[in-house]
Design a protein around this motif. Structure first.
Motif, short mmCIF file in Angstrom:
data_model
loop_
_atom_site.label_atom_id
_atom_site.label_comp_id
_atom_site.label_asym_id
_atom_site.label_seq_id
_atom_site.Cartn_x
_atom_site.Cartn_y
_atom_site.Cartn_z
N ARG A 69 -57.18 101.16 144.21
CA ARG A 69 -56.32 100.00 143.96
C ARG A 69 -56.96 99.12 142.89
NH1 ARG A 69 -52.10 99.57 147.34
NH2 ARG A 69 -52.18 100.68 149.33
N ASN A 70 -56.13 98.43 142.16
CA ASN A 70 -56.64 97.60 141.07
C ASN A 70 -56.68 96.11 141.44
OD1 ASN A 70 -53.89 97.03 141.03
ND2 ASN A 70 -53.81 96.80 138.81
N THR A 71 -56.73 95.81 142.74
CA THR A 71 -56.78 94.42 143.19
C THR A 71 -58.02 93.72 142.61
OG1 THR A 71 -55.71 95.09 145.24
CG2 THR A 71 -56.74 92.92 145.20
N TYR A 72 -57.80 92.53 142.09
CA TYR A 72 -58.91 91.75 141.52
C TYR A 72 -58.89 90.36 142.16
CZ TYR A 72 -61.89 89.36 138.11
OH TYR A 72 -62.88 88.62 137.50
N ALA A 73 -59.85 90.13 143.05
CA ALA A 73 -59.88 88.87 143.79
C ALA A 73 -61.18 88.10 143.58
CB ALA A 73 -59.67 89.14 145.28
N THR A 125 -62.28 95.94 143.99
CA THR A 125 -62.17 96.66 145.26
C THR A 125 -63.43 97.46 145.58
OG1 THR A 125 -61.14 98.56 144.16
CG2 THR A 125 -59.68 96.86 145.01
N GLY A 152 -49.73 98.66 142.48
CA GLY A 152 -51.15 98.37 142.62
C GLY A 152 -51.97 99.55 143.07
N GLY A 155 -60.72 96.94 139.55
CA GLY A 155 -60.67 95.52 139.88
C GLY A 155 -61.95 95.08 140.56
#
Length: 226
Positions: free
Chosen positions: A175-179, A215, A102, A213
């Motif tokens: 980071r490629n966090t997608y929330a 972030t 990630g 994402g």
């Protein structure tokens, strides 16, 4: 009457001998106990074969402590300059994006391809855009990497002298966090780099694009010798 007297005497004699034998046995047993207690001979084992083990006072071995590395080891992509040198005397090219659980890491390499010498200092200024040139809004470009990860170290600003053929590198980290499912994930196709030299800017096209994402953060390291 005489015969009874003789038999009685015989019984009393036998009893006396028996008492003597018992006394002797007790004496021997007492000596043996004294010897074991005094340390002169081996101690008798405990009943049932139970014995005491030596107590290990060292305690359990603690598990190894894990520390984050100062820099994330990754394979740098090819960033070999090609074609004629721009009029600015500098060429800026991207390496390959390296994903790690990630975490994304991208080298951006600046090379002095001219004939003069110049000094480089600090962090790059970046402008982010989509493939059609539309600016990407809402992304914070950070000076440093600690707000993204501790795995990639930032050396901090240093004054670099770049002679012809020398290179410097800045590392982009995200980071490629997608929330946030209410908005589409952010993707950056073009990065315009201003190294702060007063020689203009150059736009690079990372392959693959920067998948931020939801972030909204992009960390950078200060320029360092390549």
């Amino acid at each position: 009457m005489g015969t009874k007297g003789i038999k009685g005497s015989s019984v009393r004699l036998s009893t006396g001998r028996a008492a003597a034998v018992v006394a002797a046995a007790l004496l021997v047993a007492g000596c043996g106990t004294q010897t074991a207690a005094g340390g002169a001979g081996p101690a008798d084992p405990a009943p049932g074969g139970v014995h005491a083990d030596t107590l290990d006072t060292r305690g359990p071995t603690p598990p190894p402590t894990a520390y984050p590395s100062a820099e994330l080891p990754y394979t740098r992509g090819p960033a070999t300059p090609s074609g004629p040198c721009p009029d600015s005397g500098m060429r800026i090219v991207p390496g390959l994006t390296d994903p790690a659980m990630g975490l994304r890491v991208l080298d951006v390499v600046l090379t002095n391809c001219g004939e003069g010498t110049f000094e480089l200092y600090g962090y790059p200024r970046l402008e982010l855009a989509e493939s059609d040139g539309t600016p990407v809004e809402g992304v914070r470009v950070l000076k440093g990497t600690k707000d993204v990860t501790l795995a990639v170290g930032d050396p901090g600003p240093r004054r670099l002298t770049l002679r012809p053929g020398d290179s410097a590198v800045t590392v982009l980290v995200w980071r490629n966090t997608y929330a946030d499912t209410t908005n589409p994930p952010v993707t950056v196709d073009r990065v315009t780099v201003d190294p702060g030299l007063g020689r203009g800017t150059q736009t690079v096209v990372p392959d693959p694009p920067l998948d931020l994402g939801s972030t909204a953060r992009l960390g950078t390291t200060a320029w360092r010798k390549g």
